[in-house]
Scaffold this motif. Structure first.
Motif, PDB file in Angstrom:
ATOM      1  N   ASP A  94       0.840  -1.183   0.000  1.00  0.00           N
ATOM      2  CA  ASP A  94       0.000   0.000   0.000  1.00  0.00           C
ATOM      3  C   ASP A  94       0.884   1.245   0.000  1.00  0.00           C
ATOM      4  OD1 ASP A  94      -2.359  -1.382   0.006  1.00  0.00           O
ATOM      5  OD2 ASP A  94      -2.524  -1.425   2.193  1.00  0.00           O
ATOM      6  N   TYR A  95       0.356   2.349  -0.520  1.00  0.00           N
ATOM      7  CA  TYR A  95       1.097   3.604  -0.550  1.00  0.00           C
ATOM      8  C   TYR A  95       0.407   4.613   0.349  1.00  0.00           C
ATOM      9  CZ  TYR A  95       3.754   1.879  -4.541  1.00  0.00           C
ATOM     10  OH  TYR A  95       4.589   1.157  -5.354  1.00  0.00           O
ATOM     11  N   ALA A  96       1.188   5.390   1.057  1.00  0.00           N
ATOM     12  CA  ALA A  96       0.639   6.420   1.937  1.00  0.00           C
ATOM     13  C   ALA A  96       1.641   7.565   2.038  1.00  0.00           C
ATOM     14  CB  ALA A  96       0.342   5.843   3.316  1.00  0.00           C
ATOM     15  N   ASP A 112       6.113  11.316  10.638  1.00  0.00           N
ATOM     16  CA  ASP A 112       4.679  11.515  10.820  1.00  0.00           C
ATOM     17  C   ASP A 112       3.960  10.673   9.779  1.00  0.00           C
ATOM     18  OD1 ASP A 112       2.066  12.345  11.030  1.00  0.00           O
ATOM     19  OD2 ASP A 112       2.532  14.477  11.119  1.00  0.00           O
ATOM     20  N   GLN A 113       3.237   9.672  10.232  1.00  0.00           N
ATOM     21  CA  GLN A 113       2.578   8.734   9.326  1.00  0.00           C
ATOM     22  C   GLN A 113       1.214   9.222   8.847  1.00  0.00           C
ATOM     23  OE1 GLN A 113       3.216   5.324  12.177  1.00  0.00           O
ATOM     24  NE2 GLN A 113       3.840   4.304  10.299  1.00  0.00           N
ATOM     25  N   SER A 114       0.864  10.462   9.189  1.00  0.00           N
ATOM     26  CA  SER A 114      -0.405  11.074   8.756  1.00  0.00           C
ATOM     27  C   SER A 114      -1.626  10.311   9.246  1.00  0.00           C
ATOM     28  CB  SER A 114      -0.448  11.192   7.220  1.00  0.00           C
ATOM     29  OG  SER A 114       0.636  11.951   6.747  1.00  0.00           O
ATOM     30  N   ASN A 115      -1.451   9.527  10.304  1.00  0.00           N
ATOM     31  CA  ASN A 115      -2.581   8.804  10.892  1.00  0.00           C
ATOM     32  C   ASN A 115      -2.646   9.024  12.399  1.00  0.00           C
ATOM     33  OD1 ASN A 115      -0.394   7.370  11.788  1.00  0.00           O
ATOM     34  ND2 ASN A 115      -1.031   5.391  10.950  1.00  0.00           N
ATOM     35  N   GLY A 116      -2.009  10.117  12.845  1.00  0.00           N
ATOM     36  CA  GLY A 116      -1.976  10.411  14.269  1.00  0.00           C
ATOM     37  C   GLY A 116      -0.764   9.853  14.982  1.00  0.00           C
ATOM     38  N   ARG A 117       0.070   9.097  14.272  1.00  0.00           N
ATOM     39  CA  ARG A 117       1.267   8.506  14.881  1.00  0.00           C
ATOM     40  C   ARG A 117       2.510   9.265  14.452  1.00  0.00           C
ATOM     41  NH1 ARG A 117       2.009   2.431  13.795  1.00  0.00           N
ATOM     42  NH2 ARG A 117       3.337   2.590  15.639  1.00  0.00           N
ATOM     43  N   ILE A 118       3.312   9.670  15.425  1.00  0.00           N
ATOM     44  CA  ILE A 118       4.604  10.302  15.162  1.00  0.00           C
ATOM     45  C   ILE A 118       5.662   9.477  15.891  1.00  0.00           C
ATOM     46  CG2 ILE A 118       6.024  12.350  15.468  1.00  0.00           C
ATOM     47  CD1 ILE A 118       3.495  14.024  15.345  1.00  0.00           C
ATOM     48  N   ILE A 119       6.686   9.059  15.163  1.00  0.00           N
ATOM     49  CA  ILE A 119       7.723   8.213  15.734  1.00  0.00           C
ATOM     50  C   ILE A 119       9.080   8.885  15.561  1.00  0.00           C
ATOM     51  CG2 ILE A 119       8.850   5.942  15.640  1.00  0.00           C
ATOM     52  CD1 ILE A 119       6.250   4.770  14.669  1.00  0.00           C
ATOM     53  N   GLU A 120       9.872   8.862  16.633  1.00  0.00           N
ATOM     54  CA  GLU A 120      11.208   9.453  16.607  1.00  0.00           C
ATOM     55  C   GLU A 120      12.262   8.347  16.513  1.00  0.00           C
ATOM     56  OE1 GLU A 120      11.639  11.924  20.015  1.00  0.00           O
ATOM     57  OE2 GLU A 120      10.085  13.354  19.392  1.00  0.00           O
ATOM     58  N   PHE A 121      13.244   8.566  15.635  1.00  0.00           N
ATOM     59  CA  PHE A 121      14.337   7.626  15.442  1.00  0.00           C
ATOM     60  C   PHE A 121      15.666   8.326  15.738  1.00  0.00           C
ATOM     61  CE2 PHE A 121      10.961   5.711  13.039  1.00  0.00           C
ATOM     62  CZ  PHE A 121      11.187   4.342  13.099  1.00  0.00           C
ATOM     63  N   PRO A 122      16.316   8.058  16.878  1.00  0.00           N
ATOM     64  CA  PRO A 122      17.623   8.647  17.167  1.00  0.00           C
ATOM     65  C   PRO A 122      18.694   8.079  16.232  1.00  0.00           C
ATOM     66  CG  PRO A 122      16.566   7.783  19.165  1.00  0.00           C
ATOM     67  CD  PRO A 122      15.815   7.241  18.001  1.00  0.00           C
TER      68      PRO A 122
END
Length: 220
Positions: A94-96, A112-122
């Protein structure tokens, strides 16, 4: 044996960038005063040998190559600090749309996955970064001759953490090389800064919530 990218992953995503330039022979976009300060402060990390940027000939002097590498690196870091809208290809194809940004410390990627989820990667916790090629649904190491090379072959830059990986897809070799080189420089810079902090005795910070997380974490 299966390639790492063909097996399931707890957070595997593949990106196709838009409007992603080579880093030279074009006019950079406007940047903020704060970004001008960040750009001026950004220097190459300490390396025994430095990579050669795309479109640079081997007969150019080492100092000239290093200056062009620094210019490409600074431009890339500011582009990523501004933020990039990319297309996510999930494991089920799937594409998003997704937004990727280098945070103010220049050592953390925010997705920011544009679905309310934000993930940080150090970036300090990257174990390795490398490029592979996908051609006719088969995987090849970078530099391997491709049998019946397809014009739609994809250049893939993989950034691996301990239990996560991010794979970025490019249609052009030179664009993928630019991304790989600059990401490696950002990772080395982050890891060297962390090593320097560990060697410097300091008082415990008053605001512990500002400390980096050791692994990617969900923010929202």
């Amino acid at each position: 044996a299966k390639h790492l990218l063909t097996s399931g992953d707890s957070f595997d995503i593949t990106f196709t960038p838009r409007l992603f330039g080579l880093g030279f022979s074009r006019t950079p976009g406007p940047i903020t005063p704060r970004q001008q300060d960040l750009r001026a402060q950004l220097e190459l990390p300490q390396l025994q040998t430095y990579p050669v940027p795309p479109n640079i000939t081997a007969d150019e002097a080492e100092e000239v190559r290093k200056e062009k590498l620094l210019e490409m690196y600074r431009e890339f870091a500011i582009e990523l600090h501004t933020g990039m809208y990319l297309t996510q290809l999930t494991s089920n194809r799937d594409y998003a749309d997704i937004h990727v940004q280098l945070m103010e410390d220049l050592t953390t990627l925010k997705l920011d996955q544009s679905n309310g989820r934000i993930i940080e990667f150090p970036l300090t916790n990257v174990s390795k970064v490398y490029r592979i090629v996908k051609n006719d649904d088969k995987w090849y190491a970078a530099g391997t001759p491709l049998p019946n090379a397809s014009p739609t072959a994809e250049q893939i830059v993989v950034v691996e953490f301990m239990r996560r990986k991010l794979a970025f897809v490019f249609n052009e070799l030179q664009v993928s090389q630019r991304f790989l080189i600059c990401m490696e420089l950002l990772i080395r810079r982050a890891q060297q800064k962390q090593a320097m902090r560990s060697l410097t005795p300091t008082f415990p910070p008053h605001h512990t919530q500002s400390r980096q997380c050791p692994t990617p974490r969900l923010v929202h």
